[in-house]
Design a protein around this motif. Structure first.
Motif, PDB file in Angstrom:
ATOM      1  N   VAL A  77      23.823  77.930  39.015  1.00 57.49           N
ATOM      2  CA  VAL A  77      24.344  78.513  37.780  1.00 57.49           C
ATOM      3  C   VAL A  77      23.162  78.953  36.925  1.00 57.49           C
ATOM      4  O   VAL A  77      22.257  78.160  36.654  1.00 57.49           O
ATOM      5  CB  VAL A  77      25.208  77.483  37.011  1.00 57.49           C
ATOM      6  CG1 VAL A  77      25.701  78.063  35.699  1.00 57.49           C
ATOM      7  CG2 VAL A  77      26.365  77.016  37.882  1.00 57.49           C
ATOM      8  N   ALA A  78      23.147  80.215  36.518  1.00 62.84           N
ATOM      9  CA  ALA A  78      22.046  80.742  35.707  1.00 62.84           C
ATOM     10  C   ALA A  78      22.419  80.827  34.231  1.00 62.84           C
ATOM     11  O   ALA A  78      21.559  80.717  33.359  1.00 62.84           O
ATOM     12  CB  ALA A  78      21.631  82.120  36.209  1.00 62.84           C
ATOM     13  N   GLU A 103      33.776  73.005  45.937  1.00 65.41           N
ATOM     14  CA  GLU A 103      34.477  73.368  44.705  1.00 65.41           C
ATOM     15  C   GLU A 103      33.450  73.855  43.688  1.00 65.41           C
ATOM     16  O   GLU A 103      32.318  73.361  43.669  1.00 65.41           O
ATOM     17  CB  GLU A 103      35.208  72.162  44.112  1.00 65.41           C
ATOM     18  CG  GLU A 103      36.393  71.672  44.916  1.00 65.41           C
ATOM     19  CD  GLU A 103      37.617  72.569  44.764  1.00 65.41           C
ATOM     20  OE1 GLU A 103      37.635  73.429  43.873  1.00 65.41           O
ATOM     21  OE2 GLU A 103      38.561  72.373  45.555  1.00 65.41           O
ATOM     22  N   PRO A 104      33.851  74.781  42.817  1.00 64.04           N
ATOM     23  CA  PRO A 104      32.946  75.175  41.729  1.00 64.04           C
ATOM     24  C   PRO A 104      32.607  73.939  40.885  1.00 64.04           C
ATOM     25  O   PRO A 104      33.464  73.088  40.652  1.00 64.04           O
ATOM     26  CB  PRO A 104      33.762  76.185  40.916  1.00 64.04           C
ATOM     27  CG  PRO A 104      34.790  76.695  41.874  1.00 64.04           C
ATOM     28  CD  PRO A 104      35.101  75.540  42.786  1.00 64.04           C
ATOM     29  N   ILE A 105      31.378  73.832  40.460  1.00 63.81           N
ATOM     30  CA  ILE A 105      30.919  72.670  39.703  1.00 63.81           C
ATOM     31  C   ILE A 105      31.775  72.439  38.459  1.00 63.81           C
ATOM     32  O   ILE A 105      32.094  71.299  38.124  1.00 63.81           O
ATOM     33  CB  ILE A 105      29.415  72.776  39.342  1.00 63.81           C
ATOM     34  CG1 ILE A 105      28.897  71.485  38.694  1.00 63.81           C
ATOM     35  CG2 ILE A 105      29.132  73.962  38.434  1.00 63.81           C
ATOM     36  CD1 ILE A 105      28.797  70.318  39.621  1.00 63.81           C
ATOM     37  N   GLN A 106      32.197  73.531  37.796  1.00 68.01           N
ATOM     38  CA  GLN A 106      33.001  73.373  36.585  1.00 68.01           C
ATOM     39  C   GLN A 106      34.338  72.699  36.896  1.00 68.01           C
ATOM     40  O   GLN A 106      34.809  71.869  36.136  1.00 68.01           O
ATOM     41  CB  GLN A 106      33.284  74.734  35.906  1.00 68.01           C
ATOM     42  CG  GLN A 106      32.065  75.494  35.492  1.00 68.01           C
ATOM     43  CD  GLN A 106      31.548  76.421  36.590  1.00 68.01           C
ATOM     44  OE1 GLN A 106      31.765  76.214  37.775  1.00 68.01           O
ATOM     45  NE2 GLN A 106      30.823  77.451  36.181  1.00 68.01           N
ATOM     46  N   VAL A 107      34.954  73.058  38.012  1.00 68.56           N
ATOM     47  CA  VAL A 107      36.221  72.445  38.414  1.00 68.56           C
ATOM     48  C   VAL A 107      36.002  70.980  38.759  1.00 68.56           C
ATOM     49  O   VAL A 107      36.750  70.099  38.324  1.00 68.56           O
ATOM     50  CB  VAL A 107      36.838  73.205  39.612  1.00 68.56           C
ATOM     51  CG1 VAL A 107      38.051  72.469  40.167  1.00 68.56           C
ATOM     52  CG2 VAL A 107      37.205  74.633  39.208  1.00 68.56           C
ATOM     53  N   ALA A 108      34.970  70.700  39.538  1.00 72.91           N
ATOM     54  CA  ALA A 108      34.697  69.324  39.961  1.00 72.91           C
ATOM     55  C   ALA A 108      34.414  68.409  38.774  1.00 72.91           C
ATOM     56  O   ALA A 108      34.869  67.269  38.746  1.00 72.91           O
ATOM     57  CB  ALA A 108      33.524  69.305  40.940  1.00 72.91           C
ATOM     58  N   MET A 109      33.711  68.905  37.781  1.00 72.77           N
ATOM     59  CA  MET A 109      33.357  68.057  36.637  1.00 72.77           C
ATOM     60  C   MET A 109      34.529  67.846  35.689  1.00 72.77           C
ATOM     61  O   MET A 109      34.538  66.892  34.920  1.00 72.77           O
ATOM     62  CB  MET A 109      32.158  68.647  35.880  1.00 72.77           C
ATOM     63  CG  MET A 109      30.855  68.594  36.653  1.00 72.77           C
ATOM     64  SD  MET A 109      30.282  66.914  37.030  1.00 72.77           S
ATOM     65  CE  MET A 109      30.803  66.687  38.706  1.00 72.77           C
ATOM     66  N   ARG A 110      35.553  68.703  35.759  1.00 73.50           N
ATOM     67  CA  ARG A 110      36.732  68.540  34.900  1.00 73.50           C
ATOM     68  C   ARG A 110      37.845  67.741  35.576  1.00 73.50           C
ATOM     69  O   ARG A 110      38.814  67.359  34.929  1.00 73.50           O
ATOM     70  CB  ARG A 110      37.291  69.916  34.511  1.00 73.50           C
ATOM     71  CG  ARG A 110      36.499  70.629  33.456  1.00 73.50           C
ATOM     72  CD  ARG A 110      37.267  71.818  32.880  1.00 73.50           C
ATOM     73  NE  ARG A 110      37.891  72.641  33.884  1.00 73.50           N
ATOM     74  CZ  ARG A 110      37.429  73.821  34.319  1.00 73.50           C
ATOM     75  NH1 ARG A 110      36.330  74.320  33.812  1.00 73.50           N
ATOM     76  NH2 ARG A 110      38.062  74.505  35.247  1.00 73.50           N
ATOM     77  N   THR A 111      37.715  67.516  36.889  1.00 69.48           N
ATOM     78  CA  THR A 111      38.735  66.793  37.641  1.00 69.48           C
ATOM     79  C   THR A 111      38.214  65.392  37.927  1.00 69.48           C
ATOM     80  O   THR A 111      37.215  65.231  38.629  1.00 69.48           O
ATOM     81  CB  THR A 111      39.055  67.533  38.962  1.00 69.48           C
ATOM     82  OG1 THR A 111      39.354  68.894  38.663  1.00 69.48           O
ATOM     83  CG2 THR A 111      40.214  66.886  39.684  1.00 69.48           C
ATOM     84  N   GLU A 112      38.865  64.391  37.371  1.00 65.99           N
ATOM     85  CA  GLU A 112      38.354  63.022  37.399  1.00 65.99           C
ATOM     86  C   GLU A 112      37.962  62.542  38.789  1.00 65.99           C
ATOM     87  O   GLU A 112      36.869  62.014  38.982  1.00 65.99           O
ATOM     88  CB  GLU A 112      39.371  62.058  36.774  1.00 65.99           C
ATOM     89  CG  GLU A 112      38.847  60.648  36.601  1.00 65.99           C
ATOM     90  CD  GLU A 112      37.617  60.544  35.700  1.00 65.99           C
ATOM     91  OE1 GLU A 112      36.751  59.686  35.995  1.00 65.99           O
ATOM     92  OE2 GLU A 112      37.504  61.316  34.726  1.00 65.99           O
ATOM     93  N   SER A 113      38.836  62.715  39.769  1.00 67.13           N
ATOM     94  CA  SER A 113      38.529  62.208  41.114  1.00 67.13           C
ATOM     95  C   SER A 113      37.332  62.937  41.729  1.00 67.13           C
ATOM     96  O   SER A 113      36.484  62.320  42.387  1.00 67.13           O
ATOM     97  CB  SER A 113      39.749  62.321  42.029  1.00 67.13           C
ATOM     98  OG  SER A 113      40.125  63.684  42.174  1.00 67.13           O
ATOM     99  N   MET A 114      37.255  64.235  41.509  1.00 70.63           N
ATOM    100  CA  MET A 114      36.119  65.002  42.037  1.00 70.63           C
ATOM    101  C   MET A 114      34.834  64.622  41.320  1.00 70.63           C
ATOM    102  O   MET A 114      33.786  64.452  41.947  1.00 70.63           O
ATOM    103  CB  MET A 114      36.370  66.506  41.904  1.00 70.63           C
ATOM    104  CG  MET A 114      37.374  67.059  42.858  1.00 70.63           C
ATOM    105  SD  MET A 114      37.409  68.863  42.722  1.00 70.63           S
ATOM    106  CE  MET A 114      39.155  69.158  42.680  1.00 70.63           C
ATOM    107  N   ARG A 115      34.924  64.486  40.011  1.00 72.61           N
ATOM    108  CA  ARG A 115      33.742  64.105  39.224  1.00 72.61           C
ATOM    109  C   ARG A 115      33.211  62.751  39.694  1.00 72.61           C
ATOM    110  O   ARG A 115      32.017  62.574  39.894  1.00 72.61           O
ATOM    111  CB  ARG A 115      34.090  64.052  37.739  1.00 72.61           C
ATOM    112  CG  ARG A 115      32.922  63.646  36.857  1.00 72.61           C
ATOM    113  CD  ARG A 115      33.328  63.554  35.380  1.00 72.61           C
ATOM    114  NE  ARG A 115      32.198  63.159  34.581  1.00 72.61           N
ATOM    115  CZ  ARG A 115      31.258  63.972  34.131  1.00 72.61           C
ATOM    116  NH1 ARG A 115      31.317  65.261  34.396  1.00 72.61           N
ATOM    117  NH2 ARG A 115      30.252  63.507  33.411  1.00 72.61           N
TER     118      ARG A 115
END
Length: 155
Positions: A77-78, A103-115
């Motif tokens: 991400v730039a 997964e896109p980092i933004q999605v992963a960080m907003r989804t508890e299990s992925m985060r």
């Protein structure tokens, strides 16, 4: 010396057998290089032979999959919301829950299990780094900071 495979390694021969063969390669060639290892392993008589895929179509597909992983992992991400990103951050992260995918980092960080999965993996990588460099006094302050941070997070 006693050898063993790293915890995440999957090879069909013992680590001691592999290490001894690598030592023989060094004696023969003066150095250990990936080319020297593959050349040695090409012989069915080599103890390293079963560690490699010798079916060219399977090996080619595996290599392309490896290239795809490298491609996905190389995008960073730039900029976010017209602001430059200060630290290099991967744009896509590997998720294994449900089905292995990126997964896109933004999605992963907003989804508890992925985060949680991403953070757990990061802690495992930090622990491996800590283990690898624990004996270096030059890194003692960093290792102390890792230990302190880990204790705070587990409270």
């Amino acid at each position: 010396m006693i050898y063993q495979w790293r915890a995440d390694s999957r090879f069909p021969i013992g680590a001691t057998i592999a290490a001894e063969r690598l030592s023989q390669i060094k004696k023969q060639n003066g150095e250990i290089t990936p080319r020297a290892v593959v050349d040695d392993a090409a012989s069915p008589k080599s103890p390293l032979h079963p560690c490699f895929e010798w079916d060219d179509s399977k090996a080619a597909d595996a290599h392309r999959l490896s290239q795809a992983r490298k491609l996905i992992g190389s995008i960073v991400v730039a900029e976010v919301n017209d602001k430059p990103v200060k630290y290099e951050t991967r744009a896509f992260v590997h998720i294994t829950a449900d089905s292995p995918r990126y997964e896109p980092i933004q999605v992963a960080m907003r989804t508890e299990s992925m985060r949680e999965e991403v953070i757990d993996r990061a802690w495992k990588e930090i622990a491996m780094w800590r283990t690898r460099y624990n004996a270096y006094v030059e890194f003692s302050e960093i290792i102390d900071a890792i230990d302190i941070t880990r204790r705070k997070r587990s409270v």
